[in-house]
Motif scaffolding. Structure first.
Motif, PDB file in Angstrom:
ATOM      1  N   MET A  14       0.807  -1.220   0.000  1.00 18.47           N
ATOM      2  CA  MET A  14       0.000   0.000   0.000  1.00 18.47           C
ATOM      3  C   MET A  14       0.839   1.269   0.000  1.00 18.47           C
ATOM      4  SD  MET A  14      -2.907  -1.206   2.757  1.00 18.47           S
ATOM      5  CE  MET A  14      -3.694   0.414   2.801  1.00 18.47           C
ATOM      6  N   ARG A  15       2.139   1.128  -0.018  1.00 14.99           N
ATOM      7  CA  ARG A  15       3.000   2.315  -0.008  1.00 14.99           C
ATOM      8  C   ARG A  15       2.766   3.153  -1.261  1.00 14.99           C
ATOM      9  NH1 ARG A  15       8.838   1.495   0.265  1.00 14.99           N
ATOM     10  NH2 ARG A  15       8.389   0.311  -1.595  1.00 14.99           N
ATOM     11  N   PRO A  16       2.971   4.478  -1.159  1.00 14.91           N
ATOM     12  CA  PRO A  16       2.811   5.325  -2.339  1.00 14.91           C
ATOM     13  C   PRO A  16       3.771   4.908  -3.448  1.00 14.91           C
ATOM     14  CG  PRO A  16       3.007   6.657  -0.335  1.00 14.91           C
ATOM     15  CD  PRO A  16       3.317   5.244   0.048  1.00 14.91           C
ATOM     16  N   ALA A  17       3.371   5.165  -4.691  1.00 13.73           N
ATOM     17  CA  ALA A  17       4.225   4.825  -5.831  1.00 13.73           C
ATOM     18  C   ALA A  17       5.549   5.545  -5.718  1.00 13.73           C
ATOM     19  CB  ALA A  17       3.514   5.194  -7.131  1.00 13.73           C
ATOM     20  N   GLU A  18       6.620   4.851  -5.995  1.00 15.68           N
ATOM     21  CA  GLU A  18       7.961   5.408  -5.902  1.00 15.68           C
ATOM     22  C   GLU A  18       8.607   5.446  -7.274  1.00 15.68           C
ATOM     23  OE1 GLU A  18      10.433   4.616  -2.039  1.00 15.68           O
ATOM     24  OE2 GLU A  18       9.645   2.719  -2.793  1.00 15.68           O
ATOM     25  N   VAL A  19       9.703   6.138  -7.326  1.00 18.99           N
ATOM     26  CA  VAL A  19      10.585   6.034  -8.483  1.00 18.99           C
ATOM     27  C   VAL A  19      10.978   4.566  -8.605  1.00 18.99           C
ATOM     28  CG1 VAL A  19      12.845   6.704  -9.384  1.00 18.99           C
ATOM     29  CG2 VAL A  19      11.403   8.391  -8.204  1.00 18.99           C
ATOM     30  N   ALA A  20      10.925   4.027  -9.813  1.00 17.23           N
ATOM     31  CA  ALA A  20      11.100   2.590 -10.010  1.00 17.23           C
ATOM     32  C   ALA A  20      12.415   2.071  -9.435  1.00 17.23           C
ATOM     33  CB  ALA A  20      11.007   2.257 -11.498  1.00 17.23           C
ATOM     34  N   ALA A  21      13.516   2.787  -9.656  1.00 18.60           N
ATOM     35  CA  ALA A  21      14.815   2.324  -9.176  1.00 18.60           C
ATOM     36  C   ALA A  21      14.879   2.310  -7.655  1.00 18.60           C
ATOM     37  CB  ALA A  21      15.928   3.207  -9.742  1.00 18.60           C
ATOM     38  N   ILE A  22      14.235   3.278  -7.006  1.00 21.28           N
ATOM     39  CA  ILE A  22      14.207   3.312  -5.544  1.00 21.28           C
ATOM     40  C   ILE A  22      13.326   2.190  -5.018  1.00 21.28           C
ATOM     41  CG2 ILE A  22      13.559   4.694  -3.534  1.00 21.28           C
ATOM     42  CD1 ILE A  22      14.200   7.191  -5.170  1.00 21.28           C
ATOM     43  N   ALA A  23      12.167   1.992  -5.655  1.00 22.32           N
ATOM     44  CA  ALA A  23      11.267   0.915  -5.244  1.00 22.32           C
ATOM     45  C   ALA A  23      11.939  -0.451  -5.386  1.00 22.32           C
ATOM     46  CB  ALA A  23       9.985   0.970  -6.069  1.00 22.32           C
ATOM     47  N   LYS A  24      12.691  -0.629  -6.462  1.00 25.88           N
ATOM     48  CA  LYS A  24      13.387  -1.902  -6.681  1.00 25.88           C
ATOM     49  C   LYS A  24      14.415  -2.154  -5.588  1.00 25.88           C
ATOM     50  CE  LYS A  24      14.560  -5.584  -9.080  1.00 25.88           C
ATOM     51  NZ  LYS A  24      13.627  -6.724  -9.244  1.00 25.88           N
ATOM     52  N   TRP A  25      15.185  -1.134  -5.237  1.00 29.69           N
ATOM     53  CA  TRP A  25      16.188  -1.255  -4.177  1.00 29.69           C
ATOM     54  C   TRP A  25      15.520  -1.654  -2.862  1.00 29.69           C
ATOM     55  CZ3 TRP A  25      21.503  -1.026  -4.037  1.00 29.69           C
ATOM     56  CH2 TRP A  25      22.091  -0.861  -2.775  1.00 29.69           C
ATOM     57  N   HIS A  26      14.424  -0.966  -2.514  1.00 26.10           N
ATOM     58  CA  HIS A  26      13.725  -1.269  -1.269  1.00 26.10           C
ATOM     59  C   HIS A  26      13.156  -2.685  -1.289  1.00 26.10           C
ATOM     60  CE1 HIS A  26      13.025   3.302  -0.410  1.00 26.10           C
ATOM     61  NE2 HIS A  26      14.246   2.892  -0.109  1.00 26.10           N
ATOM     62  N   ALA A  27      12.641  -3.116  -2.439  1.00 23.46           N
ATOM     63  CA  ALA A  27      12.100  -4.472  -2.542  1.00 23.46           C
ATOM     64  C   ALA A  27      13.193  -5.513  -2.328  1.00 23.46           C
ATOM     65  CB  ALA A  27      11.444  -4.662  -3.910  1.00 23.46           C
ATOM     66  N   LEU A  28      14.364  -5.269  -2.880  1.00 24.42           N
ATOM     67  CA  LEU A  28      15.479  -6.204  -2.711  1.00 24.42           C
ATOM     68  C   LEU A  28      15.917  -6.280  -1.252  1.00 24.42           C
ATOM     69  CD1 LEU A  28      17.550  -5.282  -5.893  1.00 24.42           C
ATOM     70  CD2 LEU A  28      16.312  -7.424  -5.489  1.00 24.42           C
ATOM     71  N   PRO A 155      22.094   5.662  -2.200  1.00 24.31           N
ATOM     72  CA  PRO A 155      22.843   6.800  -2.760  1.00 24.31           C
ATOM     73  C   PRO A 155      24.303   6.463  -3.052  1.00 24.31           C
ATOM     74  CG  PRO A 155      21.433   7.559  -0.982  1.00 24.31           C
ATOM     75  CD  PRO A 155      21.374   6.059  -0.963  1.00 24.31           C
ATOM     76  N   ARG A 156      24.934   5.683  -2.174  1.00 26.75           N
ATOM     77  CA  ARG A 156      26.333   5.318  -2.404  1.00 26.75           C
ATOM     78  C   ARG A 156      26.454   4.302  -3.540  1.00 26.75           C
ATOM     79  NH1 ARG A 156      29.823   7.228   1.645  1.00 26.75           N
ATOM     80  NH2 ARG A 156      28.769   9.039   2.541  1.00 26.75           N
ATOM     81  N   ALA A 157      25.473   3.408  -3.650  1.00 27.65           N
ATOM     82  CA  ALA A 157      25.498   2.434  -4.740  1.00 27.65           C
ATOM     83  C   ALA A 157      25.354   3.137  -6.088  1.00 27.65           C
ATOM     84  CB  ALA A 157      24.375   1.411  -4.561  1.00 27.65           C
ATOM     85  N   ALA A 158      24.438   4.087  -6.155  1.00 30.66           N
ATOM     86  CA  ALA A 158      24.229   4.818  -7.406  1.00 30.66           C
ATOM     87  C   ALA A 158      25.474   5.598  -7.794  1.00 30.66           C
ATOM     88  CB  ALA A 158      23.034   5.752  -7.267  1.00 30.66           C
ATOM     89  N   PHE A 159      26.090   6.253  -6.818  1.00 34.77           N
ATOM     90  CA  PHE A 159      27.319   6.995  -7.111  1.00 34.77           C
ATOM     91  C   PHE A 159      28.414   6.052  -7.587  1.00 34.77           C
ATOM     92  CE2 PHE A 159      31.533   8.375  -5.650  1.00 34.77           C
ATOM     93  CZ  PHE A 159      31.674   9.527  -6.406  1.00 34.77           C
ATOM     94  N   ALA A 160      28.568   4.921  -6.900  1.00 37.13           N
ATOM     95  CA  ALA A 160      29.619   3.967  -7.271  1.00 37.13           C
ATOM     96  C   ALA A 160      29.434   3.468  -8.698  1.00 37.13           C
ATOM     97  CB  ALA A 160      29.614   2.790  -6.301  1.00 37.13           C
ATOM     98  N   ALA A 161      28.182   3.231  -9.090  1.00 36.94           N
ATOM     99  CA  ALA A 161      27.916   2.690 -10.421  1.00 36.94           C
ATOM    100  C   ALA A 161      28.080   3.730 -11.520  1.00 36.94           C
ATOM    101  CB  ALA A 161      26.499   2.120 -10.467  1.00 36.94           C
ATOM    102  N   LEU A 162      27.790   4.988 -11.214  1.00 39.10           N
ATOM    103  CA  LEU A 162      27.809   6.032 -12.244  1.00 39.10           C
ATOM    104  C   LEU A 162      29.129   6.791 -12.309  1.00 39.10           C
ATOM    105  CD1 LEU A 162      24.253   7.576 -11.685  1.00 39.10           C
ATOM    106  CD2 LEU A 162      24.937   5.857 -13.371  1.00 39.10           C
ATOM    107  N   HIS A 163      29.882   6.782 -11.221  1.00 36.99           N
ATOM    108  CA  HIS A 163      31.086   7.612 -11.157  1.00 36.99           C
ATOM    109  C   HIS A 163      32.144   7.181 -12.168  1.00 36.99           C
ATOM    110  CE1 HIS A 163      35.053   8.785  -9.358  1.00 36.99           C
ATOM    111  NE2 HIS A 163      34.432   9.939  -9.360  1.00 36.99           N
TER     112      HIS A 163
END
Length: 215
Positions: A14-28, A155-163
């Motif tokens: 029932m959580r509000p819709a999230e940005v897909a990438a954030i929702a995926k991270w939380h689901a994992l 946030p650190r994972a995203a930075f690590a992957a994009l940096h």
């Protein structure tokens, strides 16, 4: 018990819709019974000289160079190449996670292979584009919170992957240098910066720091 587990599941659904990438991270994280990694008390904060928020500066840079970044991922994540070539191309993206603890590295690995995987690749990486736009559009306090995030957080994972891809594009001359630093005292404009203040994280010169302390 079973009732509590079912309630947790309903709350998740029932959580509000999230940005897909954030929702995926939380689901994992939820699937593995993990919580988002929080910073330790007095732990390391993502800081750089003259910069109020490294997260804000980095995602402004990524957002401005998004077209070149996506082209680099089209090459790196091409599902049509053989397994050995795919591993070679993807290694720079995955290497920053070698030092992560196993449970967190597993989350990051699955997340990245979803974010940059064949389905996303064929559609032009919509989840990544959405995530970059979202992060770039955050308020300054939200950027600060991401600067302070734990080492194994999203946030650190995203930075690590994009940096690494961003630095590679920069070294190839395909994108411009980031303009992240304030480079002047927030009070008097001096270029000789000394430290920043909390909670605003404005950088000040030594003279203005002394004045603020006396007031």
């Amino acid at each position: 018990g079973e009732g509590a587990e079912r309630l947790d599941q309903l709350v998740w659904e029932m959580r509000p819709a999230e940005v897909a990438a954030i929702a995926k991270w939380h689901a994992l994280l939820w699937e593995r019974e993990l919580y988002e990694h929080e910073p330790e008390a007095f732990g390391e904060t993502w800081q750089s000289y003259g910069v109020r928020s490294c997260h804000a500066g980095f995602f402004a840079w990524v957002h401005g160079a998004q077209s070149e970044l996506l082209l680099s991922f089209v090459h790196a994540m091409d599902p049509e190449v053989d397994e050995a070539e795919a591993a070679k191309r993807q290694r720079p993206i995955l290497e920053p996670f070698d030092g992560w603890v196993a449970s967190r590295r597993c989350v990051a690995d699955v997340w990245l292979h979803w974010l940059l995987g064949p389905e996303q690749w064929r559609e032009g990486f919509p989840a990544l584009r959405e995530y970059i736009a979202h992060e770039n559009g955050l308020s300054l306090p939200e950027h600060f919170a991401r600067d302070d995030a734990g080492r194994f957080s999203l946030p650190r994972a995203a930075f690590a992957a994009l940096h690494v891809p961003m630095e590679s594009l920069l070294s190839d001359g395909r994108i411009d240098e980031p303009d992240m630093a304030a480079r002047s005292c927030a009070s008097c404009g001096s270029k000789e910066l000394h430290c920043f203040l909390e909670p605003c994280r404005c950088w000040l010169c030594l003279e203005c720091v002394g004045r603020v302390c006396r007031e």
